[in-house]
Write a protein that holds these residues in place. Structure first.
Motif, short mmCIF file in Angstrom:
data_model
loop_
_atom_site.label_atom_id
_atom_site.label_comp_id
_atom_site.label_asym_id
_atom_site.label_seq_id
_atom_site.Cartn_x
_atom_site.Cartn_y
_atom_site.Cartn_z
N SER A 327 114.76 93.01 -48.88
CA SER A 327 115.66 92.32 -47.54
C SER A 327 116.54 93.36 -46.66
N LEU A 328 116.74 94.65 -47.23
CA LEU A 328 117.36 95.78 -46.53
C LEU A 328 116.66 96.66 -45.99
N ILE A 329 115.14 96.39 -45.91
CA ILE A 329 114.31 97.92 -45.85
C ILE A 329 114.12 97.81 -44.10
N SER A 330 114.34 96.98 -43.53
CA SER A 330 114.43 97.04 -42.18
C SER A 330 115.74 97.43 -40.87
N SER A 331 116.85 97.42 -42.07
CA SER A 331 117.92 97.99 -41.78
C SER A 331 117.72 99.79 -41.98
N GLU A 332 117.45 99.98 -42.89
CA GLU A 332 117.19 101.60 -43.37
C GLU A 332 116.85 101.93 -42.81
N LEU A 333 115.53 101.48 -41.96
CA LEU A 333 114.68 101.92 -41.30
C LEU A 333 114.92 102.02 -39.89
N PHE A 334 115.37 100.77 -39.73
CA PHE A 334 115.61 100.63 -38.23
C PHE A 334 117.49 100.68 -37.58
N GLU A 364 104.90 105.90 -49.29
CA GLU A 364 104.12 104.52 -50.68
C GLU A 364 103.78 103.16 -49.62
N VAL A 365 103.54 103.77 -48.02
CA VAL A 365 103.87 103.04 -47.42
C VAL A 365 102.91 101.87 -47.27
N GLY A 366 102.16 101.79 -47.89
CA GLY A 366 101.48 100.71 -48.89
C GLY A 366 102.53 99.24 -49.22
N GLU A 367 103.34 99.82 -49.61
CA GLU A 367 104.71 98.58 -50.29
C GLU A 367 105.61 98.07 -49.26
N LEU A 368 105.15 98.55 -47.89
CA LEU A 368 105.95 97.43 -47.02
C LEU A 368 105.26 95.91 -46.63
N PRO A 369 106.55 95.08 -46.66
CA PRO A 369 106.44 93.60 -46.63
C PRO A 369 105.99 94.16 -45.40
N PRO A 370 105.50 91.85 -44.42
CA PRO A 370 104.58 91.90 -43.31
C PRO A 370 105.34 92.09 -42.46
N GLU A 371 106.66 91.64 -41.72
CA GLU A 371 107.62 91.51 -41.19
C GLU A 371 107.68 93.16 -41.08
N THR A 372 108.40 94.23 -42.04
CA THR A 372 108.60 95.63 -41.18
C THR A 372 107.10 95.78 -40.78
N GLN A 373 106.13 95.91 -41.53
CA GLN A 373 104.47 96.46 -41.09
C GLN A 373 104.49 96.00 -39.36
N VAL A 374 105.38 94.77 -38.59
CA VAL A 374 105.10 94.40 -37.95
C VAL A 374 106.61 95.33 -36.67
N ALA A 375 107.19 95.58 -37.28
CA ALA A 375 107.73 96.65 -36.76
C ALA A 375 107.92 97.96 -36.22
N LEU A 376 106.95 98.24 -37.69
CA LEU A 376 106.39 100.11 -37.40
C LEU A 376 105.52 99.71 -36.70
N LEU A 377 104.48 98.64 -36.76
CA LEU A 377 103.41 99.28 -35.64
C LEU A 377 103.75 99.39 -34.10
N ARG A 378 105.10 98.19 -33.69
CA ARG A 378 105.72 98.52 -32.31
C ARG A 378 106.48 100.19 -32.39
N VAL A 379 106.71 100.01 -33.23
CA VAL A 379 107.22 101.70 -33.00
C VAL A 379 106.15 102.57 -32.50
N LEU A 380 105.34 102.51 -33.04
CA LEU A 380 103.67 103.94 -33.34
C LEU A 380 103.00 103.63 -31.61
N GLN A 381 103.02 102.02 -30.90
CA GLN A 381 102.54 101.98 -29.22
C GLN A 381 103.33 102.18 -28.69
N GLU A 382 104.24 101.96 -28.82
CA GLU A 382 105.71 101.66 -27.63
C GLU A 382 106.55 102.68 -28.03
#
Length: 580
Positions: A327-334, A364-382
């Motif tokens: 529940s907090l990983i998106s806030s922690e990363l972004f 341990e990037v494989g532990e990211l929940p699906p919604e955070t994976q989407v946000a990470l993909l955007r960072v890598l792309q854009e």
């Protein structure tokens, strides 16, 4: 930020010229603990400037490292038409030893009499009062007790007088007891460290806050307003402290890990192949995916890549994705905006913003929940993202290095990990070999670790038993270097002589390749019931033990720290399985 102080002597408030203090009444006796010469000069120049502008006679008693010339030059730069005050006698600047000492001796009665005489002369010349500051950098240990009695006597001497006194003490010369002694003899104390202020709560300060309520409604309103300002400032300070904590993660990590070149030990072909890849990819900005079993040193490899890059002078921010609540990983990363969720009382920068210009390591990037994976993909792309609760995109220049002990190809096939994100991360893969494939490094690793833990324990271990070395070289090390570290540290603690020996029982036999253990990483994070069943079964088999080759973490093929976090999140009691 202003905080008013008052006493019962008089309600004629004077401008202190020090923001953190605000207004003070006549008869105020307070002190400043300072860190640097600049802290001292900046404060006292403002203090004297306020006095000169209020038609008060100012007396500045200086002590090294501040000289009379330093004080005059600083005042000339800060006070318009300052030179007219000197010939008019509006300010005197005198050396501390000339003021406080006579024939090398300190006489408190003589000094207090000189203060009173200065007040009498100032009144006769038409000044509204006297503003005094004296530095104690000259004070020697033999004078400390007498000076403390002088500070006490000064409180009585200036009561109900048109006189304000600011005593200054260098922090470097004061221990905890000295600070308590000084604070006791003053109405309140403030501390300035390299431009930052702090109010020291003394008994006099608390009394002043109580007595200020007796002032008229106008003064009471000012107290309320300034108290609100102080509370707001405290919240801002807390927010800045949190931000400072985040910004210094990289520095603390460097202190904990020491130098990467000291930590990566070995010369085996398997390790040298990895270091060759590190040397090639380091100077680039390419995304790197580091794979390998738990305990193989994947973060050290990530740090080595950062050190080889053009970003080496900027932050290296490490994030353990498995240790963060979903529940907090998106806030922690972004990061998040103020009011984004309950408890978000201020805007907070995420790890990606803190790593701007540097490198972020997603362990341990494989532990990211699906919604955070989407946000990470955007960072890598854009190269941009939005804070939680925000609407404006935030652009960052960050190199991403990720690591995992999972089989991400299998995870993408099962739908647990996004395929497009996998390919974005897998630009330059590096597989860190397990210790069983680095047998040539066992001896040098053992020597390195024995030296480290011997130094920490303060022991004198000169050699390693031959049978112990043979045992190490024949063992498969399922826990890799982390397991080796633990065994060496335990051995050093238990060794009483100068030869290190290891009990063979500490090393488990290699688990069967046909073990019916289940990889916890293959269970989707959303299936909490299935996750609980698997963890409890593993704990039952290990009798509640998490770490070690026979622990539940090894059975589930996850790092012990990851399993501990999952046990805590699922509220599983390990103690229930100890005697199963």
């Amino acid at each position: 930020m202003k905080t008013p102080f008052a006493t019962t002597q008089t309600n004629m408030m004077r401008r202190a010229g020090i923001d953190v203090v605000g207004d003070i009444p006549w008869g105020t006796h307070f002190c400043l603990f300072y860190d640097t010469k600049a802290d001292l000069l900046e404060t006292l120049v403002s203090y004297c400037k306020a006095g000169l502008q209020s038609q008060e006679f100012c007396l500045w008693v200086v002590a090294p490292p501040v000289t009379r010339e330093d004080a005059l030059e600083a005042l000339r730069q800060a006070v318009p038409s300052f030179d007219r005050y000197v010939p008019d006698g509006g300010i005197e600047i005198v050396p501390a030893r000339d003021w406080y000492l006579q024939d090398g001796a300190f006489d408190l009665n003589r000094v207090i009499a000189v203060w009173n005489e200065a007040l009498r002369r100032a009144s006769a010349r038409g000044y509204v009062g006297v503003r005094v500051t004296g530095d104690t950098a000259w004070l020697e240990r033999k004078h400390w007790k007498d000076f403390g009695e002088y500070e006490d006597a000064l409180n009585e001497s200036i009561a109900n007088q048109r006189l304000a006194v600011l005593c200054t003490y260098p922090l470097a010369a004061c221990g905890a007891q000295e600070i308590l002694d000084v604070a006791r003899t003053h109405e309140f104390a403030v501390t300035k460290r390299r431009g930052s202020w702090e109010v020291v709560e003394t008994a006099g300060y608390k009394k002043a806050k109580t007595e200020i309520k007796r002032l008229n409604e106008e003064l009471e309103q000012r107290v309320i307003e300034r108290t609100e300002e102080l509370q707001k400032a405290v919240e801002e300070i807390r927010a800045l402290k949190d931000q400072l904590y985040e910004e210094n993660l990289a520095l603390r990590d460097e202190i904990d890990q020491a130098s990467m070149f000291e930590e990566i030990v070995g010369a085996s072909p398997a390790l040298q192949a990895v270091l060759t890849w590190v040397a090639k990819v380091g100077p680039t900005d390419s995304t790197v995916l580091i794979t390998g079993e738990t305990g193989t040193g994947k973060e050290l490899i990530a740090r080595a890549i950062h050190k080889r890059s053009r970003r080496s002078g900027r932050a290296f921010v490490s994030v353990n994705c498995a240790a963060l609540a979903a529940s907090l990983i998106s806030s922690e990363l972004f990061g998040h905006e103020k009011g984004a969720f309950t408890g978000a009382t201020h805007r907070r920068l995420g790890r990606f913003e803190l790593a701007d210009g540097g490198t972020i390591f997603l362990d341990e990037v494989g532990e990211l929940p699906p919604e955070t994976q989407v946000a990470l993909l955007r960072v890598l792309q854009e190269r941009e993202f939005e804070r939680v609760g925000g609407t404006q995109p935030v652009r960052v220049d960050v190199r991403v290095i990720a690591a995992t002990n999972r089989d991400l190809k299998a995870a993408t096939a099962s739908g647990a990990f996004r395929q497009d994100l996998f390919y974005r991360l897998n630009v330059f893969p590096i597989d860190v070999p397990p210790l069983r494939k680095r047998l040539d490094d066992i001896l040098v690793l053992v020597e390195h670790l024995v030296r480290r833990y011997t130094r920490i324990a303060g022991k004198n271990i000169r050699s390693v038993d031959k049978k112990t070395l043979e045992l190490f070289e024949s063992y498969d090390w399922p826990g890799n270097i982390r397991e080796l570290q633990n065994v060496i540290e335990r051995s050093v603690i238990l060794t009483s002589g100068d030869v290190l020996r290891v009990d063979e029982s500490w090393l488990s036999k290699k688990p069967s390749q046909h073990s019916n253990s289940v990889e916890l990483s293959n269970v989707r994070g959303s299936d909490r019931d299935e996750e609980r069943k698997i963890i409890e079964a593993a704990l039952r088999g290990s009798r509640g033990r998490v770490s070690g080759p026979l622990g539940a973490a090894a059975k589930l093929k996850v790092p012990p720290t990851t399993l501990e976090n999952k046990i805590k999140a699922l509220n599983i009691r390990k103690s229930l399985f100890k005697f199963v």
